[in-house]
Motif scaffolding. Sequence first.
Motif, PDB file in Angstrom:
ATOM      1  N   PHE A  50       0.876  -0.716   0.172  1.00  0.00           N
ATOM      2  CA  PHE A  50       0.188  -0.047   0.104  1.00  0.00           C
ATOM      3  C   PHE A  50       0.144   1.144   0.502  1.00  0.00           C
ATOM      4  CE2 PHE A  50       0.717  -0.880   4.607  1.00  0.00           C
ATOM      5  CZ  PHE A  50       1.035   0.491   5.080  1.00  0.00           C
ATOM      6  N   TRP A  51      -0.233   2.462  -0.076  1.00  0.00           N
ATOM      7  CA  TRP A  51       1.490   3.302  -0.044  1.00  0.00           C
ATOM      8  C   TRP A  51      -0.590   5.130   0.160  1.00  0.00           C
ATOM      9  CZ3 TRP A  51      -0.633   7.818  -3.217  1.00  0.00           C
ATOM     10  CH2 TRP A  51      -1.769   7.713  -4.067  1.00  0.00           C
ATOM     11  N   THR A  52       0.631   5.822   1.070  1.00  0.00           N
ATOM     12  CA  THR A  52      -0.362   7.195   1.077  1.00  0.00           C
ATOM     13  C   THR A  52       0.984   8.347   0.989  1.00  0.00           C
ATOM     14  OG1 THR A  52       0.725   6.772   3.299  1.00  0.00           O
ATOM     15  CG2 THR A  52      -1.612   5.155   3.451  1.00  0.00           C
ATOM     16  N   THR A  53      -0.013   8.931   0.193  1.00  0.00           N
ATOM     17  CA  THR A  53       0.702   9.979   0.519  1.00  0.00           C
ATOM     18  C   THR A  53      -0.611  11.504   0.987  1.00  0.00           C
ATOM     19  OG1 THR A  53       1.529  10.528  -1.451  1.00  0.00           O
ATOM     20  CG2 THR A  53       1.035  12.549  -1.127  1.00  0.00           C
ATOM     21  N   LYS A  54       0.281  12.576   2.102  1.00  0.00           N
ATOM     22  CA  LYS A  54      -0.101  12.989   2.923  1.00  0.00           C
ATOM     23  C   LYS A  54      -0.353  15.050   2.578  1.00  0.00           C
ATOM     24  CE  LYS A  54      -1.375  11.532   7.199  1.00  0.00           C
ATOM     25  NZ  LYS A  54      -3.100  11.943   7.366  1.00  0.00           N
ATOM     26  N   ALA A  55      -0.972  15.366   3.406  1.00  0.00           N
ATOM     27  CA  ALA A  55      -1.003  16.714   2.522  1.00  0.00           C
ATOM     28  C   ALA A  55      -1.576  17.519   4.334  1.00  0.00           C
ATOM     29  CB  ALA A  55      -1.368  17.626   1.780  1.00  0.00           C
ATOM     30  N   TYR A  56      -0.737  18.236   5.761  1.00  0.00           N
ATOM     31  CA  TYR A  56      -1.081  18.911   6.241  1.00  0.00           C
ATOM     32  C   TYR A  56      -0.535  20.421   6.354  1.00  0.00           C
ATOM     33  CZ  TYR A  56      -2.040  18.985  10.975  1.00  0.00           C
ATOM     34  OH  TYR A  56      -1.999  19.554  12.707  1.00  0.00           O
ATOM     35  N   CYS A  57      -2.025  20.470   7.174  1.00  0.00           N
ATOM     36  CA  CYS A  57      -1.970  22.193   7.362  1.00  0.00           C
ATOM     37  C   CYS A  57      -2.539  23.004   8.928  1.00  0.00           C
ATOM     38  CB  CYS A  57      -2.183  23.402   6.276  1.00  0.00           C
ATOM     39  SG  CYS A  57      -1.768  25.183   6.528  1.00  0.00           S
ATOM     40  N   TYR A  58      -1.598  23.111   9.522  1.00  0.00           N
ATOM     41  CA  TYR A  58      -2.139  23.611  10.342  1.00  0.00           C
ATOM     42  C   TYR A  58      -1.800  25.102  10.786  1.00  0.00           C
ATOM     43  CZ  TYR A  58      -3.457  23.965  15.789  1.00  0.00           C
ATOM     44  OH  TYR A  58      -3.419  24.281  16.986  1.00  0.00           O
ATOM     45  N   ARG A 110      -3.120  38.568  34.566  1.00  0.00           N
ATOM     46  CA  ARG A 110      -3.403  39.022  32.926  1.00  0.00           C
ATOM     47  C   ARG A 110      -1.672  38.698  32.587  1.00  0.00           C
ATOM     48  NH1 ARG A 110      -7.642  40.022  29.617  1.00  0.00           N
ATOM     49  NH2 ARG A 110      -7.356  41.229  27.911  1.00  0.00           N
ATOM     50  N   ARG A 111      -1.380  38.077  31.620  1.00  0.00           N
ATOM     51  CA  ARG A 111      -0.180  38.200  30.963  1.00  0.00           C
ATOM     52  C   ARG A 111      -0.901  38.811  29.496  1.00  0.00           C
ATOM     53  NH1 ARG A 111       3.816  37.324  35.115  1.00  0.00           N
ATOM     54  NH2 ARG A 111       2.519  35.797  36.636  1.00  0.00           N
ATOM     55  N   GLY A 112       0.373  39.391  29.041  1.00  0.00           N
ATOM     56  CA  GLY A 112       0.603  39.531  27.405  1.00  0.00           C
ATOM     57  C   GLY A 112       1.292  38.979  26.696  1.00  0.00           C
ATOM     58  N   GLU A 113       1.846  37.534  26.544  1.00  0.00           N
ATOM     59  CA  GLU A 113       2.113  37.171  25.539  1.00  0.00           C
ATOM     60  C   GLU A 113       1.123  36.285  24.731  1.00  0.00           C
ATOM     61  OE1 GLU A 113       5.790  34.909  27.833  1.00  0.00           O
ATOM     62  OE2 GLU A 113       4.317  34.894  29.452  1.00  0.00           O
ATOM     63  N   ARG A 114       1.687  36.011  22.806  1.00  0.00           N
ATOM     64  CA  ARG A 114       0.910  35.496  21.742  1.00  0.00           C
ATOM     65  C   ARG A 114       1.920  34.624  21.536  1.00  0.00           C
ATOM     66  NH1 ARG A 114      -4.606  36.373  22.658  1.00  0.00           N
ATOM     67  NH2 ARG A 114      -4.574  35.628  20.759  1.00  0.00           N
ATOM     68  N   GLN A 115       1.081  33.643  21.386  1.00  0.00           N
ATOM     69  CA  GLN A 115       1.902  32.493  20.103  1.00  0.00           C
ATOM     70  C   GLN A 115       1.408  32.275  18.312  1.00  0.00           C
ATOM     71  OE1 GLN A 115       4.569  29.898  21.698  1.00  0.00           O
ATOM     72  NE2 GLN A 115       4.343  27.921  20.209  1.00  0.00           N
ATOM     73  N   TYR A 116       1.558  32.589  17.656  1.00  0.00           N
ATOM     74  CA  TYR A 116       0.846  32.129  16.190  1.00  0.00           C
ATOM     75  C   TYR A 116       1.605  31.232  15.626  1.00  0.00           C
ATOM     76  CZ  TYR A 116      -1.378  36.987  17.281  1.00  0.00           C
ATOM     77  OH  TYR A 116      -2.036  37.776  17.838  1.00  0.00           O
ATOM     78  N   ASP A 117       1.154  30.453  15.138  1.00  0.00           N
ATOM     79  CA  ASP A 117       1.879  29.172  14.308  1.00  0.00           C
ATOM     80  C   ASP A 117       1.017  28.867  13.187  1.00  0.00           C
ATOM     81  OD1 ASP A 117       3.844  27.825  16.804  1.00  0.00           O
ATOM     82  OD2 ASP A 117       1.447  27.943  17.494  1.00  0.00           O
ATOM     83  N   THR A 118       2.227  28.350  12.732  1.00  0.00           N
ATOM     84  CA  THR A 118       1.653  27.581  10.779  1.00  0.00           C
ATOM     85  C   THR A 118       2.357  26.386  10.564  1.00  0.00           C
ATOM     86  OG1 THR A 118       1.362  29.654  10.464  1.00  0.00           O
ATOM     87  CG2 THR A 118       0.983  27.955   8.296  1.00  0.00           C
ATOM     88  N   ASN A 119       2.528  24.970  10.850  1.00  0.00           N
ATOM     89  CA  ASN A 119       2.616  24.810  10.139  1.00  0.00           C
ATOM     90  C   ASN A 119       2.137  23.862   9.091  1.00  0.00           C
ATOM     91  OD1 ASN A 119       3.912  24.410  13.027  1.00  0.00           O
ATOM     92  ND2 ASN A 119       2.909  22.677  14.012  1.00  0.00           N
ATOM     93  N   VAL A 120       3.174  22.862   8.296  1.00  0.00           N
ATOM     94  CA  VAL A 120       2.442  22.625   6.923  1.00  0.00           C
ATOM     95  C   VAL A 120       3.861  21.302   6.988  1.00  0.00           C
ATOM     96  CG1 VAL A 120       2.435  22.868   4.532  1.00  0.00           C
ATOM     97  CG2 VAL A 120       1.432  24.758   5.908  1.00  0.00           C
ATOM     98  N   PHE A 121       3.003  20.394   6.621  1.00  0.00           N
ATOM     99  CA  PHE A 121       3.894  19.178   5.343  1.00  0.00           C
ATOM    100  C   PHE A 121       3.657  18.420   4.782  1.00  0.00           C
ATOM    101  CE2 PHE A 121       2.585  16.895   9.641  1.00  0.00           C
ATOM    102  CZ  PHE A 121       1.729  15.814   9.274  1.00  0.00           C
ATOM    103  N   LEU A 122       4.184  17.799   3.825  1.00  0.00           N
ATOM    104  CA  LEU A 122       3.769  16.903   2.872  1.00  0.00           C
ATOM    105  C   LEU A 122       4.743  15.652   3.436  1.00  0.00           C
ATOM    106  CD1 LEU A 122       2.086  16.548   0.742  1.00  0.00           C
ATOM    107  CD2 LEU A 122       4.151  16.896  -0.406  1.00  0.00           C
ATOM    108  N   GLN A 123       4.328  14.079   3.732  1.00  0.00           N
ATOM    109  CA  GLN A 123       4.229  12.953   3.547  1.00  0.00           C
ATOM    110  C   GLN A 123       4.355  11.844   2.548  1.00  0.00           C
ATOM    111  OE1 GLN A 123       3.949  12.628   8.002  1.00  0.00           O
ATOM    112  NE2 GLN A 123       2.021  11.190   6.847  1.00  0.00           N
ATOM    113  N   HIS A 124       4.855  11.133   2.213  1.00  0.00           N
ATOM    114  CA  HIS A 124       4.329   9.762   1.312  1.00  0.00           C
ATOM    115  C   HIS A 124       5.718   8.553   2.204  1.00  0.00           C
ATOM    116  CE1 HIS A 124       3.661   7.834  -1.897  1.00  0.00           C
ATOM    117  NE2 HIS A 124       4.879   6.864  -1.758  1.00  0.00           N
TER     118      HIS A 124
END
Length: 573
Positions: A160-168, A184-198
């Motif tokens: 079998f085989w699988t190909t996956k594209a993922y974005c978060y 109260r705190r003023g810290e913030r974090q922004y994340d963008t994660n992308v991967f392509l796997q086979h």
Amino acid sequence: MGSQHVGIYYDGVELGNAQNGQIDLGQLSLDNIQEIAVYNGQRSTLLQPASDFAHGGTVYIRTRQPHFSPGRPTHLKAKVQAGASGLLSLSTLWEQRLSDRLSVSLSAGWLSASGKYRFRYRRLTPDGSVAYDTTATRQNGDVRAERVELTLHGLLRQGFWTTKAYCYDSGRGIPGAIVNNVWRRGERQYDTNVFLQHRLQKDFGDRFSTQVLAKYAYYRTHYLDRDTTHLPVDNRYWQQEFYLSTSNSYQLLPAWGVSMSYDLRWNKLNADTYRFAFPTRLIHSAAVATALDLGPLRLQGSLAAMFVSDRVRRGTSAHLHEFMPAFFLNYYPFASRAFSVHAFAKRSFRMPTFNDLYYADMGNSKLNPEYVTQYDAGFAYTKTWENHLFYRFKIQADGYFNKVKDKIIAYPKGQQFRWTMLNLGKVEIKGIDVSTETTVNPVKDLFVTLRIQYTYQKAQDFTDPSDTYYGDQIPYIPWHSGSAIAQASFKGWNLNYSFIYVGERYNQQENIKYNYTQPWYTSDISLSKDLKFNFGLIKAAVEVNNLLSQDYDVILNYPMPKRNYKVSLTIEI
């Protein structure tokens, strides 16, 4: 030993993070997960990546394989959740059969929550008098996240085989600790994660099997600190990863198999911070393994080698190599194989992360890797009785001893924002794990399952005999912990109850009264109902978490929610 000694595999390919070594499992959706398997040491199969042989433990997460009803080439699933702290979550799954050997699935999700919840804040002075005792609302814990995952599933002759594209993509506040009456705190974090796997796996006849993995990943992190009591911070990090792996196994004899694996991993980290090191890491991993099945006795041995090369834009390069042997034994003394004895010994290590080595305010480019030697022995017994009151019984017990050398720790030195990374820790961990499971079938269609798990763990710091905490339990590791889970299912109704207990701990290195952290426990309960129709299935569920509304901190000064609720509705067509 720490989460960085555990490899996380998503559909057979490892999730990596060379920047800080942490894998955020919250980026994965349980609505699209079919199986989660946890292995102490490593899996028993020979066909696995070389990196798997180098980890102290592994978690394999397998997403849902497309399933189609007869005559229906399409499967749709939609779920909506709402709950406390302003939670609203939407997720969808579309599966389409394109041919007898090819199908596609698309999973997407959106989540939003305010993160606000009320908590009790109570602190005592060393003499026992009350310093603080008030009720407040947790702030700056909001989160917004989107996820899209596209997967192609293909079947081959004997493979079998699988190909996956993922974005978060996500943005969230960081609540911070409740100290000095600051809410109260003023810290913030922004994340963008992308991967392509086979992934491709194929058998050639009855003896030879091969697996090929390939992956490209891109991670972007944006960290902001707008707290007026701190220096302003606005940093961006860009991480890239290329990964290639090939694994091959061959059955020399019916009872004797061998394998060889090779991995190539390349990581690069860029940032917009002043005088950043811009590190690049190249890792070659190789492993050979063999397994011998002698009927009641199964033996497996492996030797993994890792060659690491780090380069920075300004400075010298670092090169090192390590060898990691492992030996596993399983023995079934009875023909039924209901009872088994197992044992293993394994050596593993982890590389310092890019943050450990090169982060501007805390990095130490001279850090050594962190080494671990594991020893484990135990037994397991499983018995099933068809058409009896006691349907199934299972028990497993393990005793283990782990030694951690050159443990990497962050040591505060001078200013709060400037820490020093050092190889100081020498930790010895002794423990016992016991788990048991019983399923009864008192009447037709009614199944009741009870699972109980208990852990005793003694994790002592033997860094320096002159330290006042020499031989003390390391912070936040309880001596006693456990859980109990009860499940009942009857004609589409499902009732679940979960109890988690964490015993007394200390929140600092010295085991003194001032650092004592009291035990905590929670009770969670859920009820769901499956309704079947001609067009498909509807499932409604309600959850109550922290049923007894206990006030507790998992980590000191980070209060957890009191009683909270969640409802969900799922439709499958």
